[in-house]
Design an enzyme around this catalytic site. Structure first.
Site, PDB file in Angstrom:
ATOM      1  CE  LYS A  33      -3.511   2.790   0.692  1.00  0.00           C
ATOM      2  NZ  LYS A  33      -4.424   3.182  -0.371  1.00  0.00           N
TER       3      LYS A  33
ATOM      4  CE  LYS B 131      -2.633   7.620   7.521  1.00  0.00           C
ATOM      5  NZ  LYS B 131      -3.079   6.388   6.874  1.00  0.00           N
TER       6      LYS B 131
HETATM    7  P1  NAP Z   1     -11.449   9.381   8.152  1.00  0.00           P
HETATM    8  O1  NAP Z   1     -12.697   9.713   7.419  1.00  0.00           O
HETATM    9  O2  NAP Z   1     -10.598  10.471   8.688  1.00  0.00           O
HETATM   10  O3  NAP Z   1     -11.845   8.395   9.352  1.00  0.00           O
HETATM   11  C1  NAP Z   1     -10.883   8.039  10.304  1.00  0.00           C
HETATM   12  C2  NAP Z   1     -11.524   7.141  11.323  1.00  0.00           C
HETATM   13  O4  NAP Z   1     -10.534   6.837  12.335  1.00  0.00           O
HETATM   14  C3  NAP Z   1     -12.707   7.789  12.052  1.00  0.00           C
HETATM   15  O5  NAP Z   1     -13.631   6.786  12.357  1.00  0.00           O
HETATM   16  C4  NAP Z   1     -12.020   8.308  13.327  1.00  0.00           C
HETATM   17  O6  NAP Z   1     -12.904   8.489  14.402  1.00  0.00           O
HETATM   18  C5  NAP Z   1     -11.064   7.174  13.603  1.00  0.00           C
HETATM   19  N1  NAP Z   1      -9.977   7.548  14.516  1.00  0.00           N
HETATM   20  C6  NAP Z   1      -9.033   8.487  14.314  1.00  0.00           C
HETATM   21  N2  NAP Z   1      -8.181   8.523  15.379  1.00  0.00           N
HETATM   22  C7  NAP Z   1      -8.644   7.583  16.256  1.00  0.00           C
HETATM   23  C8  NAP Z   1      -8.195   7.133  17.524  1.00  0.00           C
HETATM   24  N3  NAP Z   1      -7.107   7.648  18.112  1.00  0.00           N
HETATM   25  N4  NAP Z   1      -8.887   6.136  18.127  1.00  0.00           N
HETATM   26  C9  NAP Z   1      -9.977   5.589  17.532  1.00  0.00           C
HETATM   27  N5  NAP Z   1     -10.460   5.977  16.325  1.00  0.00           N
HETATM   28  C10 NAP Z   1      -9.785   6.963  15.696  1.00  0.00           C
HETATM   29  O7  NAP Z   1     -10.488   8.460   7.273  1.00  0.00           O
HETATM   30  P2  NAP Z   1     -10.820   7.455   6.084  1.00  0.00           P
HETATM   31  O8  NAP Z   1     -10.711   8.193   4.808  1.00  0.00           O
HETATM   32  O9  NAP Z   1     -12.010   6.669   6.413  1.00  0.00           O
HETATM   33  O10 NAP Z   1      -9.503   6.533   6.162  1.00  0.00           O
HETATM   34  C11 NAP Z   1      -9.382   5.462   7.087  1.00  0.00           C
HETATM   35  C12 NAP Z   1      -8.090   4.731   6.772  1.00  0.00           C
HETATM   36  O11 NAP Z   1      -8.151   4.225   5.419  1.00  0.00           O
HETATM   37  C13 NAP Z   1      -6.837   5.593   6.846  1.00  0.00           C
HETATM   38  O12 NAP Z   1      -5.761   4.859   7.356  1.00  0.00           O
HETATM   39  C14 NAP Z   1      -6.588   5.994   5.403  1.00  0.00           C
HETATM   40  O13 NAP Z   1      -5.224   6.306   5.155  1.00  0.00           O
HETATM   41  C15 NAP Z   1      -7.056   4.748   4.671  1.00  0.00           C
HETATM   42  N6  NAP Z   1      -7.519   4.963   3.295  1.00  0.00           N
HETATM   43  C16 NAP Z   1      -8.311   6.023   2.967  1.00  0.00           C
HETATM   44  C17 NAP Z   1      -8.740   6.191   1.638  1.00  0.00           C
HETATM   45  C18 NAP Z   1      -9.624   7.359   1.197  1.00  0.00           C
HETATM   46  O14 NAP Z   1      -9.703   7.585  -0.023  1.00  0.00           O
HETATM   47  N7  NAP Z   1     -10.255   8.104   2.083  1.00  0.00           N
HETATM   48  C19 NAP Z   1      -8.378   5.261   0.664  1.00  0.00           C
HETATM   49  C20 NAP Z   1      -7.581   4.182   1.032  1.00  0.00           C
HETATM   50  C21 NAP Z   1      -7.154   4.049   2.342  1.00  0.00           C
HETATM   51  P3  NAP Z   1     -13.642   9.922  14.632  1.00  0.00           P
HETATM   52  O15 NAP Z   1     -14.852   9.889  13.739  1.00  0.00           O
HETATM   53  O16 NAP Z   1     -13.965   9.877  16.076  1.00  0.00           O
HETATM   54  O17 NAP Z   1     -12.658  10.997  14.278  1.00  0.00           O
END
Ligand code: NAP
Length: 292
Positions: A166, A234
């Site tokens: 990744k 990140k």
């Molecule tokens: P996001 O919308 O920012 O959601 C992040 C999630 O993590 C939220 O549920 C957040 O909770 C939770 N979180 C953050 N810090 C935390 C902590 N200390 N303890 C417990 N929960 C915590 O991000 P996302 O886009 O869904 O991405 C999630 C993951 O997938 C990341 O690692 C990202 O790099 C990866 N990813 C993202 C994409 C994309 O296009 N968005 C594509 C591939 C991979 P709260 O709601 O309470 O903040």
């Protein structure tokens, strides 16, 4: 299957929703209160979500968040049964993944790293691609769940190899977008029509799926987050860390990291990473015009 889903952000919410739609029994948890997912139980902690689960699926922001939801005081491991599987679709450190897997294995729990690509739209449409690390047996067992959320699973190797792949893939994504953003900025100064430039790119060998996807957003200057800048930033730090651990130089990525640092200082962390274009435009003295 009985599944605990931890993290209902941009990716987690649609992934969990698809598992419910496929007929699985879900208990979902998110750190801060979020809307309930129809058909799923809402748990009060990761341990509460995991208490009857065969599988715990995680999609949270970063390495520290994964550690917290699995190994924290109210973490999933407090209540997981022997033989359960933890699947991590967050993008986190490969070496931390190896450590987490070892700690889980000591309790008889399997660990599968399964980060994804396909962004928000892929999660909503069940078109994600999973790059997976771990042992064959739990990965085969997870097949119906992968199928409910994605179109392809590539088993990259042992624990941590999904996360490693990744990072290598997102390294290219960060550089491809930066290449496009620089060309797009220069083209505006040279008076090249943006639509015609895109037509040219898409007809030529320079074409890329990533830019096909991002270009319409860029043309509208719509930086609402699909993949937030803070998360790509990140990932860049994870890439630079593993590169350093393995004595690899990534000079282009180091420069791109500076662009993300400055974009973060501008307060753009929660915008899409495509907003890094705005920094180049600002340096070039361009006032961006949203095209139709
Ligand atoms: P996001 O919308 O920012 O959601 C992040 C999630 O993590 C939220 O549920 C957040 O909770 C939770 N979180 C953050 N810090 C935390 C902590 N200390 N303890 C417990 N929960 C915590 O991000 P996302 O886009 O869904 O991405 C999630 C993951 O997938 C990341 O690692 C990202 O790099 C990866 N990813 C993202 C994409 C994309 O296009 N968005 C594509 C591939 C991979 P709260 O709601 O309470 O903040």
């Amino acid at each position: 299957m009985r599944i605990a889903f931890l993290g209902l952000g941009i990716m987690g919410r649609p992934m969990a929703t698809r598992l419910v739609a496929a007929g699985h029994e879900l208990s979902v948890w998110n750190r801060t209160a979020r809307q309930h997912i129809d058909g799923a139980n809402t748990a009060v902690s990761p341990a509460d979500a995991a208490k009857e689960a065969e599988v715990v699926w995680i999609c949270v922001a970063d390495t520290a968040a994964v550690e917290r939801v699995v190994f924290g005081d109210d973490g999933a491991l407090q209540s997981l049964h022997e033989g359960a599987i933890v699947v991590d679709s967050s993008t986190i450190s490969p070496s931390a993944t190896a450590r987490f897997a070892e700690r889980a294995n000591e309790r008889g729990v399997h660990w599968v790293d399964a980060p994804v690509t396909g962004s928000k739209i892929g999660a909503e449409n069940g078109q994600l691609i999973f790059m997976v690390g771990g042992a064959n047996e739990p990965i085969e067992y997870l097949d119906p769940l992968f199928k409910a959320m994605g179109k392809l699973v590539i088993h990259m190797g042992g624990t941590g190899k999904g996360q490693a792949a990744k990072l290598c893939m997102n390294l290219q994504l960060a550089l491809i977008y930066e290449g496009f953003a620089e060309a797009f900025t220069l083209s505006q100064k040279l008076g090249v029509d943006s639509h015609k430039l895109l037509e040219l790119i898409q007809a030529s060998m320079v074409r890329s799926g990533a830019i096909d996807y991002k270009a319409p957003f860029v043309m509208r200057r719509d930086y609402s987050p699909n993949f937030p800048l803070r998360l790509m930033h990140k990932d860049i730090h994870l890439m630079l860390d593993v590169a350093k651990e393995n004595r690899v130089k990534l000079p282009a990525l180091e420069t791109v990291d500076e662009i993300y640092e400055l974009s973060s200082e501008e307060g753009w962390d929660d915008l899409d990473y495509a907003a890094t274009l705005s920094l180049l435009e600002k340096w070039a003295g361009i006032t961006p015009k949203a095209a139709k």
